[in-house]
Design an enzyme around this catalytic site. Structure first.
Site, PDB file in Angstrom:
ATOM      1  N   ASP A  13      30.006 -73.709 -23.677  1.00 37.00           N
ATOM      2  CA  ASP A  13      30.715 -72.486 -24.036  1.00 37.00           C
ATOM      3  C   ASP A  13      32.136 -72.558 -23.512  1.00 37.00           C
ATOM      4  O   ASP A  13      32.456 -73.367 -22.635  1.00 37.00           O
ATOM      5  CB  ASP A  13      29.981 -71.280 -23.435  1.00 37.00           C
ATOM      6  CG  ASP A  13      30.272 -69.983 -24.170  1.00 37.00           C
ATOM      7  OD1 ASP A  13      31.181 -69.958 -25.022  1.00 37.00           O
ATOM      8  OD2 ASP A  13      29.581 -68.983 -23.890  1.00 37.00           O
ATOM      9  N   GLY A  14      32.987 -71.697 -24.032  1.00 37.24           N
ATOM     10  CA  GLY A  14      34.351 -71.591 -23.547  1.00 37.24           C
ATOM     11  C   GLY A  14      34.451 -70.591 -22.406  1.00 37.24           C
ATOM     12  O   GLY A  14      33.446 -70.054 -21.931  1.00 37.24           O
ATOM     13  N   LYS A  67      43.451 -72.096 -18.873  1.00 31.21           N
ATOM     14  CA  LYS A  67      42.316 -71.322 -18.345  1.00 31.21           C
ATOM     15  C   LYS A  67      42.043 -71.594 -16.868  1.00 31.21           C
ATOM     16  O   LYS A  67      41.241 -70.899 -16.247  1.00 31.21           O
ATOM     17  CB  LYS A  67      41.047 -71.619 -19.163  1.00 31.21           C
ATOM     18  CG  LYS A  67      41.201 -71.400 -20.660  1.00 31.21           C
ATOM     19  CD  LYS A  67      41.619 -69.985 -20.989  1.00 31.21           C
ATOM     20  CE  LYS A  67      41.508 -69.671 -22.471  1.00 31.21           C
ATOM     21  NZ  LYS A  67      42.387 -70.470 -23.329  1.00 31.21           N
ATOM     22  N   LYS A  69      34.493 -64.310 -18.622  1.00 31.96           N
ATOM     23  CA  LYS A  69      34.173 -64.514 -20.030  1.00 31.96           C
ATOM     24  C   LYS A  69      34.057 -63.153 -20.713  1.00 31.96           C
ATOM     25  O   LYS A  69      33.890 -62.141 -20.055  1.00 31.96           O
ATOM     26  CB  LYS A  69      32.863 -65.296 -20.198  1.00 31.96           C
ATOM     27  CG  LYS A  69      33.015 -66.767 -19.799  1.00 31.96           C
ATOM     28  CD  LYS A  69      31.723 -67.552 -19.938  1.00 31.96           C
ATOM     29  CE  LYS A  69      31.043 -67.431 -21.276  1.00 31.96           C
ATOM     30  NZ  LYS A  69      31.924 -67.844 -22.410  1.00 31.96           N
ATOM     31  N   GLU A 100      26.069 -64.349 -24.176  1.00 31.54           N
ATOM     32  CA  GLU A 100      26.477 -65.577 -23.499  1.00 31.54           C
ATOM     33  C   GLU A 100      25.832 -65.688 -22.121  1.00 31.54           C
ATOM     34  O   GLU A 100      25.378 -66.767 -21.722  1.00 31.54           O
ATOM     35  CB  GLU A 100      28.000 -65.619 -23.371  1.00 31.54           C
ATOM     36  CG  GLU A 100      28.719 -65.882 -24.682  1.00 31.54           C
ATOM     37  CD  GLU A 100      30.218 -65.753 -24.570  1.00 31.54           C
ATOM     38  OE1 GLU A 100      30.918 -66.371 -25.396  1.00 31.54           O
ATOM     39  OE2 GLU A 100      30.705 -65.035 -23.672  1.00 31.54           O
TER      40      GLU A 100
END
Length: 232
Positions: A87-88, A127, A100, A109
């Site tokens: 995931d980002g 990030k 997030k 998520e």
């Protein structure tokens, strides 16, 4: 060629595909960086370089993209555990704590990540931060009580902004039909305290602090992809 954030995201996402093996049960993240990963995974699957996968998407948008890619999908209710989720993130700190929820999928998520044996993050260089909080902290709240929750938060000195949708005047709604408050913290030196405060407020469904969950970050930089592994 200038290495843009989009290119850094793409490189990180594709590099992370190397940790996927045939036969895995996978969690598929949400957001622009995760979309690169899903497309790359779809190509490998169609070329039979990865087989016997089972994928759990973390949002309607990711589910739709994965379907377009021909990936085999199931729901979180149909699996006991996942081998891996990729995931980002909106931010990560040196301890691999995360913010997030910029894409609105923080609840799903977090559920998917919590059921994963390994949680891998893909991100561009912007990030990486020394302390979480530059990016607004998303908090998912029930519509019934969003103003009450916002007042409680603002009484602690933190501005809580109701996220707007693309339709003027309408609040943004998550896949679960909830609202999101974006907290302007300006920095969070005491992450456990923030987590404790939010989890104690009736009306809060979930928050975007992912503490002590990520195992590794694939970080796209100008000239390379750096792998940052969690240290105990």
């Amino acid at each position: 060629m200038v290495n843009t954030p989009q290119e850094q995201k793409r490189k990180a996402a594709l590099a992370a595909l190397e940790v996927i093996e045939s036969g895995m049960k996978l969690g598929l993240g949400t957001g622009s960086t995760a979309a690169f990963m899903v497309r790359g995974l779809g190509q490998l699957y169609r070329e039979h370089k990865l087989n016997d996968l089972i994928c759990v998407p973390t949002s309607v948008a990711t589910r739709n993209l994965a379907q377009e890619q021909g990936l085999p999908l199931t729901t979180i209710n149909d699996v006991d555990r996942l081998d891996l989720t990729i995931d980002g993130t909106d931010e990560f700190d040196p301890q691999l704590n995360l913010i997030k929820g910029g894409g609105g999928a923080l609840l799903r998520e977090k559920i998917v990540a919590s059921l994963s044996d390994r949680f891998v993050i893909i991100a561009d260089a912007s990030k990486e931060v020394d302390q979480l909080g530059r990016f607004p902290l998303p908090v998912e709240v029930v519509p019934f009580a969003w103003k009450t929750v916002a007042r409680h938060i603002e009484n602690s000195g933190i501005q809580a902004l109701l996220r707007a949708s693309m339709n003027p005047g309408d609040p943004y709604k998550t896949d679960q039909g909830n609202y999101i408050l974006d907290l302007q913290t300006g920095g969070m030196p005491d992450l456990p305290k923030m987590k404790w405060m939010l989890e104690g407020l009736p009306g809060v469904v979930e928050h975007g602090l992912f503490l002590d969950m990520a195992d590794e970050v694939f970080l796209g930089k100008e000239d390379r992809v750096e792998r940052i592994t969690k240290t105990n």
